[in-house]
Design an enzyme around this catalytic site. Sequence first.
Site: not given
Ligand SMILES: NC(=O)C1=CN([C@@H]2O[C@H](COP(=O)(O)OP(=O)(O)OC[C@H]3O[C@@H](n4cnc5c(N)ncnc54)[C@H](OP(=O)(O)O)[C@@H]3O)[C@@H](O)[C@H]2O)C=CC1
Ligand SMILES: Nc1nc2c(ncn2[C@@H]2O[C@H](COP(=O)(O)O)[C@@H](O)[C@H]2O)c(=O)[nH]1
Ligand SMILES: [K+]
Length: 495
Positions: A258-260, A312-314, A319
């Site tokens: 999982d990552t953003a 799902g993004v956003g 978020c």
């Molecule tokens: N579903 C959603 O909309 C989102 C969910 N999340 C949740 O937050 C948690 C943390 O995730 P995350 O922030 O990815 O952290 P992670 O620790 O997983 O790391 C993210 C990695 O991806 C790189 N990266 C490149 N572009 C992006 C970007 N636009 N946003 C974030 N990282 C990027 C980062 O590098 P560098 O830092 O050098 O750029 C880093 O190495 C997860 O559980 C994730 O699901 C977070 C944001 C959105």
């Molecule tokens: N952009 C971000 N998304 C995030 C963050 N923390 C969690 N999440 C995402 O939200 C869902 C859960 O959604 P909910 O509406 O039921 O609360 C979670 O699974 C992630 O994908 C964040 O800090 N930033």
């Molecule tokens: K939101």
Amino acid sequence: MKFLNEPTTDLTYADVFLVPSRSEAMSRTEVDISADDGTGSTIPLVSANMTAVTGRRMVETMARRGGLGVLPQDVPLEVIRQVAQWVKSCHPVLETPLKVSPQDTVLDVLHLLDKRSHDAVCVVDEDMRPAGIVHAEDGVGRDRFSSVGSVMRMPQVRFTTAELGLEADDDGAALAEGLRQAFLAMDAAAVEYAPVTTSEGVLAGVLTPRGALRSTLFTPHVDASGRLALAAAVGINGDVAAKAEALLDAEVDVLVVDTAHGHQRRMLDALAAVREVVDVRGAAVPVVAGNVVTADGVRDLISAGADIVKVGVGPGAMCTTRMMTAVGRPQFSAVLDCAAAARELGGRIWADGGVRHPRDIALALAAGASQVMVGSWFAGTYESPGDLVAEADGRRYKESYGMASSRAVQNRTAGEDAFSRARKGLFEEGISTSKMYLDPEQPGVEDLLDSITSGVRSSMTYAGAGDLAAFRERAVAGVQSAAGYEEGKPVPTTW
Ligand SMILES: NC(=O)C1=CN([C@@H]2O[C@H](COP(=O)(O)OP(=O)(O)OC[C@H]3O[C@@H](n4cnc5c(N)ncnc54)[C@H](OP(=O)(O)O)[C@@H]3O)[C@@H](O)[C@H]2O)C=CC1
Ligand SMILES: Nc1nc2c(ncn2[C@@H]2O[C@H](COP(=O)(O)O)[C@@H](O)[C@H]2O)c(=O)[nH]1
Ligand SMILES: [K+]
């Protein structure tokens, strides 16, 4: 799913409605809502890998009712091992009792009561035999340092596992009848809580009337050995293969990478590494990866080894990504498009985030998701890990926060130096604190599961669908105005 009118824009849940279709006689209780994605979930609900949402009690409770809890990637491996061991030791049907000894104090009991929705703790002797029970009201007016032994009462009703049909080797008929009889016995005695013992008199768990009822409607999500199932998340940084190995050693049943921004090279490499670990082991462990919102993203993740793609993004309640970056996609269209792309390749998707009502979950399933991930809604329940806090007016809440908030980033980077922590802290995309109020009518996650599953079951019978595959096939959706959505809300006062 078909549309009444082809939409010309991307939509989210509030934009869409379902129309009823002709259906043959069908009971809501007979509808099968199990997921078809190889995870073994018997209800299509997953609790999110967020620190404020999923810990061991959430995992246990979700699995007992057929769903799945995903432990966040920030949880240390040693803790994941302990949680997995504990979850797998929990009874798949009976609730885990809060236990105290007769020498403990009323204060100890009061500290424990907020940890479960059943308002009681079980008193056990040194051989784990029930010696009594203490309800919340038993401590009222008593010195807080009184011993539990001096305030406890004997349980009016108790059962053995054999009486409940838990030892029977049949198709579940003995258990169904045992639970029905137990419900009636508790109802007749007006008790809300009964200890259950083994034939040797050792405490095996507790039963409440609601729990007995639920166990006739929900089927636990168990592994091949009949123990409760759990999932855990892996990030994309660090030694991903080693982490995946360790999670498999800990007997985690589903891995979530999982990552953003899931549609990036680092994710594809991490996912390929996890896939290899799973394949080399020959483990029957589904691999979930995300998050993406486009068909291209889905195809790339499935090619790199995902069985299920998280979409799902956003949309998440915590978020801020869309407001910070403009990136994301209205969730209903993201789910519809991505689910179709995944199914063409034999994959599945989970709809992640943005659900606030049972209807949203029904729509995600109709649009093709095999399961729906819920975060913040479940944060405001007894089973989430946070402490309960009371407002001056008595309303109780738990704190929730995003996994990309500065609070989560500070926790995740605790081992790094101040400079690199400060740099990472600049990229926050989530809120650090929010209050998720417990609904006094539905304070436990099981109450929410009752409400969500009954909404989904009913939605499916309106579409004339007996299972989720038929629901996807038969659902007919339309696009509505904001006034149309507003009209659907109940109106509790005069206007
Ligand atoms: N579903 C959603 O909309 C989102 C969910 N999340 C949740 O937050 C948690 C943390 O995730 P995350 O922030 O990815 O952290 P992670 O620790 O997983 O790391 C993210 C990695 O991806 C790189 N990266 C490149 N572009 C992006 C970007 N636009 N946003 C974030 N990282 C990027 C980062 O590098 P560098 O830092 O050098 O750029 C880093 O190495 C997860 O559980 C994730 O699901 C977070 C944001 C959105
Ligand atoms: N952009 C971000 N998304 C995030 C963050 N923390 C969690 N999440 C995402 O939200 C869902 C859960 O959604 P909910 O509406 O039921 O609360 C979670 O699974 C992630 O994908 C964040 O800090 N930033
Ligand atoms: K939101």
